[in-house]
Motif scaffolding. Structure first.
Motif, PDB file in Angstrom:
ATOM      1  N   VAL A 150       6.623 -14.536 -19.010  1.00  0.00           N
ATOM      2  CA  VAL A 150       7.530 -13.685 -18.232  1.00  0.00           C
ATOM      3  C   VAL A 150       6.845 -12.375 -17.863  1.00  0.00           C
ATOM      4  O   VAL A 150       6.190 -11.740 -18.694  1.00  0.00           O
ATOM      5  CB  VAL A 150       8.818 -13.391 -19.030  1.00  0.00           C
ATOM      6  N   LEU A 151       7.047 -11.954 -16.603  1.00  0.00           N
ATOM      7  CA  LEU A 151       6.605 -10.636 -16.133  1.00  0.00           C
ATOM      8  C   LEU A 151       7.837  -9.811 -15.800  1.00  0.00           C
ATOM      9  O   LEU A 151       8.762 -10.290 -15.131  1.00  0.00           O
ATOM     10  CB  LEU A 151       5.732 -10.780 -14.885  1.00  0.00           C
ATOM     11  N   ASP A 152       7.840  -8.555 -16.268  1.00  0.00           N
ATOM     12  CA  ASP A 152       8.924  -7.604 -15.992  1.00  0.00           C
ATOM     13  C   ASP A 152       8.338  -6.468 -15.150  1.00  0.00           C
ATOM     14  O   ASP A 152       7.864  -5.473 -15.690  1.00  0.00           O
ATOM     15  CB  ASP A 152       9.477  -7.095 -17.327  1.00  0.00           C
ATOM     16  N   PRO A 153       8.341  -6.608 -13.806  1.00  0.00           N
ATOM     17  CA  PRO A 153       7.767  -5.556 -12.956  1.00  0.00           C
ATOM     18  C   PRO A 153       8.738  -4.389 -12.800  1.00  0.00           C
ATOM     19  O   PRO A 153       9.952  -4.587 -12.730  1.00  0.00           O
ATOM     20  CB  PRO A 153       7.545  -6.273 -11.623  1.00  0.00           C
ATOM     21  N   GLY A 154       8.197  -3.180 -12.723  1.00  0.00           N
ATOM     22  CA  GLY A 154       9.070  -2.014 -12.669  1.00  0.00           C
ATOM     23  C   GLY A 154       9.887  -1.931 -13.943  1.00  0.00           C
ATOM     24  O   GLY A 154      11.091  -1.710 -13.918  1.00  0.00           O
ATOM     25  N   ALA A 155       9.205  -2.085 -15.088  1.00  0.00           N
ATOM     26  CA  ALA A 155       9.895  -2.247 -16.368  1.00  0.00           C
ATOM     27  C   ALA A 155      10.678  -1.018 -16.801  1.00  0.00           C
ATOM     28  O   ALA A 155      11.585  -1.117 -17.628  1.00  0.00           O
ATOM     29  CB  ALA A 155       8.876  -2.614 -17.455  1.00  0.00           C
ATOM     30  N   MET A 199       2.435  -2.769  -8.732  1.00  0.00           N
ATOM     31  CA  MET A 199       2.679  -4.136  -8.293  1.00  0.00           C
ATOM     32  C   MET A 199       2.165  -4.396  -6.887  1.00  0.00           C
ATOM     33  O   MET A 199       1.702  -5.505  -6.589  1.00  0.00           O
ATOM     34  CB  MET A 199       4.173  -4.443  -8.372  1.00  0.00           C
ATOM     35  N   LEU A 200       2.220  -3.412  -6.009  1.00  0.00           N
ATOM     36  CA  LEU A 200       1.787  -3.632  -4.637  1.00  0.00           C
ATOM     37  C   LEU A 200       0.296  -3.963  -4.560  1.00  0.00           C
ATOM     38  O   LEU A 200      -0.139  -4.683  -3.660  1.00  0.00           O
ATOM     39  CB  LEU A 200       2.096  -2.413  -3.770  1.00  0.00           C
ATOM     40  N   GLU A 256      11.717  -0.272   3.865  1.00  0.00           N
ATOM     41  CA  GLU A 256      10.275  -0.294   4.098  1.00  0.00           C
ATOM     42  C   GLU A 256       9.798  -1.740   4.234  1.00  0.00           C
ATOM     43  O   GLU A 256       9.276  -2.324   3.283  1.00  0.00           O
ATOM     44  CB  GLU A 256       9.539   0.386   2.945  1.00  0.00           C
ATOM     45  N   PRO A 257       9.965  -2.334   5.407  1.00  0.00           N
ATOM     46  CA  PRO A 257       9.623  -3.752   5.547  1.00  0.00           C
ATOM     47  C   PRO A 257       8.173  -4.074   5.233  1.00  0.00           C
ATOM     48  O   PRO A 257       7.872  -5.139   4.683  1.00  0.00           O
ATOM     49  CB  PRO A 257       9.971  -4.067   7.000  1.00  0.00           C
ATOM     50  N   GLU A 258       7.241  -3.178   5.553  1.00  0.00           N
ATOM     51  CA  GLU A 258       5.830  -3.453   5.279  1.00  0.00           C
ATOM     52  C   GLU A 258       5.581  -3.485   3.766  1.00  0.00           C
ATOM     53  O   GLU A 258       4.921  -4.401   3.249  1.00  0.00           O
ATOM     54  CB  GLU A 258       4.936  -2.400   5.928  1.00  0.00           C
ATOM     55  N   ALA A 259       6.113  -2.490   3.051  1.00  0.00           N
ATOM     56  CA  ALA A 259       5.943  -2.460   1.597  1.00  0.00           C
ATOM     57  C   ALA A 259       6.645  -3.645   0.953  1.00  0.00           C
ATOM     58  O   ALA A 259       6.136  -4.237  -0.009  1.00  0.00           O
ATOM     59  CB  ALA A 259       6.481  -1.156   1.032  1.00  0.00           C
ATOM     60  N   VAL A 274       6.326  -8.856  -1.904  1.00  0.00           N
ATOM     61  CA  VAL A 274       6.632 -10.290  -2.009  1.00  0.00           C
ATOM     62  C   VAL A 274       5.336 -11.107  -2.056  1.00  0.00           C
ATOM     63  O   VAL A 274       5.252 -12.116  -2.773  1.00  0.00           O
ATOM     64  CB  VAL A 274       7.558 -10.736  -0.866  1.00  0.00           C
ATOM     65  N   ARG A 275       4.302 -10.677  -1.332  1.00  0.00           N
ATOM     66  CA  ARG A 275       3.002 -11.358  -1.431  1.00  0.00           C
ATOM     67  C   ARG A 275       2.447 -11.248  -2.849  1.00  0.00           C
ATOM     68  O   ARG A 275       1.878 -12.205  -3.387  1.00  0.00           O
ATOM     69  CB  ARG A 275       1.997 -10.785  -0.429  1.00  0.00           C
ATOM     70  N   ALA A 276       2.624 -10.085  -3.461  1.00  0.00           N
ATOM     71  CA  ALA A 276       2.166  -9.911  -4.835  1.00  0.00           C
ATOM     72  C   ALA A 276       2.938 -10.831  -5.773  1.00  0.00           C
ATOM     73  O   ALA A 276       2.346 -11.457  -6.669  1.00  0.00           O
ATOM     74  CB  ALA A 276       2.333  -8.456  -5.267  1.00  0.00           C
ATOM     75  N   LEU A 277       4.241 -10.939  -5.578  1.00  0.00           N
ATOM     76  CA  LEU A 277       5.048 -11.830  -6.407  1.00  0.00           C
ATOM     77  C   LEU A 277       4.567 -13.273  -6.273  1.00  0.00           C
ATOM     78  O   LEU A 277       4.459 -14.005  -7.264  1.00  0.00           O
ATOM     79  CB  LEU A 277       6.520 -11.735  -6.024  1.00  0.00           C
ATOM     80  N   HIS A 278       4.258 -13.680  -5.040  1.00  0.00           N
ATOM     81  CA  HIS A 278       3.819 -15.053  -4.794  1.00  0.00           C
ATOM     82  C   HIS A 278       2.492 -15.317  -5.503  1.00  0.00           C
ATOM     83  O   HIS A 278       2.248 -16.413  -6.027  1.00  0.00           O
ATOM     84  CB  HIS A 278       3.691 -15.305  -3.293  1.00  0.00           C
TER      85      HIS A 278
END
Length: 218
Positions: free
Chosen positions: A41-46, A94-95, A123-126, A131-135
């Protein structure tokens, strides 16, 4: 693409973060009980580390990361105070993991995003970078759980519509359930004025409209 941790450091240094409630989000605990969380499990923005701590105590192999060094220091103290010193918490942006040249944290079966995704609501670009990082970090067949504030009611915090979640997770993802739920916060000096404008309580805990989604990486 990176972010500045300064604003986040400030609210942890002053203990004024309205999302620090001294416990995990009830919606995340409910998701765990329903079997949404499995494997690594990863908890981003913990943040204060509540989900990392709780899931570690339940026996999960979990890593919590946050952009803010102050948040991670707070979370590590929190873990010790709660008797879970083994909780793993690290500073990470994360980005940055969207970049194929950046060494990933590893591969995770479940990513539990509690109130990070909605930060990128305007912020659609961010958001696309995130989401790319999540993938990149989510194992094929694994899941991302998103708990985000909803724009179906007025209030403080970054609020998003259901369409933003659906539009962000298209190619390479399948949204399974996406439903209305609540998010628990607290009124602090950071949001007290905004809460008053919306005729909300100006002190204490508050439950507000949110979305919860379980999204499978294909």
């Amino acid at each position: 693409m990176t972010q500045s941790p300064h604003i986040w450091n400030t609210v942890y240094d002053n203990d004024t973060a309205p999302w620090v409630i001294g416990e995990p989000q009830p919606a995340i605990l409910a998701a765990q009980r329903e079997g949404w969380i499995s494997g690594r499990v990863l908890d981003p923005g913990a943040g204060a580390g509540e989900h990392t701590i709780a899931l570690t105590e339940l026996g999960y192999d979990v890593l919590g990361v946050d952009l803010s060094p102050s948040a991670v220091a707070y979370a590590r103290r929190n873990a010790v105070a709660k008797g879970v010193p083994a909780a793993r918490l690290e500073v990470a942006d994360m980005l940055a993991f969207a970049d194929p040249g950046t060494e990933p944290l590893g591969e995770f079966d479940t990513i539990v995003d509690s109130a990070l995704f909605h930060i990128f609501g305007t912020e659609p670009e961010a958001r696309a970078t995130y989401v790319r990082a999540l993938h990149r970090l989510c194992a094929p067949g694994g899941h991302v759980i998103v708990l985000a504030l909803s724009d179906t009611e007025a209030g403080f915090g970054p609020r998003i519509g259901e369409a933003i979640i659906r539009d962000a997770f298209t190619d390479g993802w399948t949204i399974e359930p996406l439903a209305a739920t609540t998010y628990r916060g607290r009124i602090t000096e950071v949001v007290a004025e905004e809460a008053a404008r919306h005729n909300l309580p100006t002190e204490g805990p508050i439950d507000t409209a949110a979305w919860i989604a379980r999204i499978r990486r294909t």
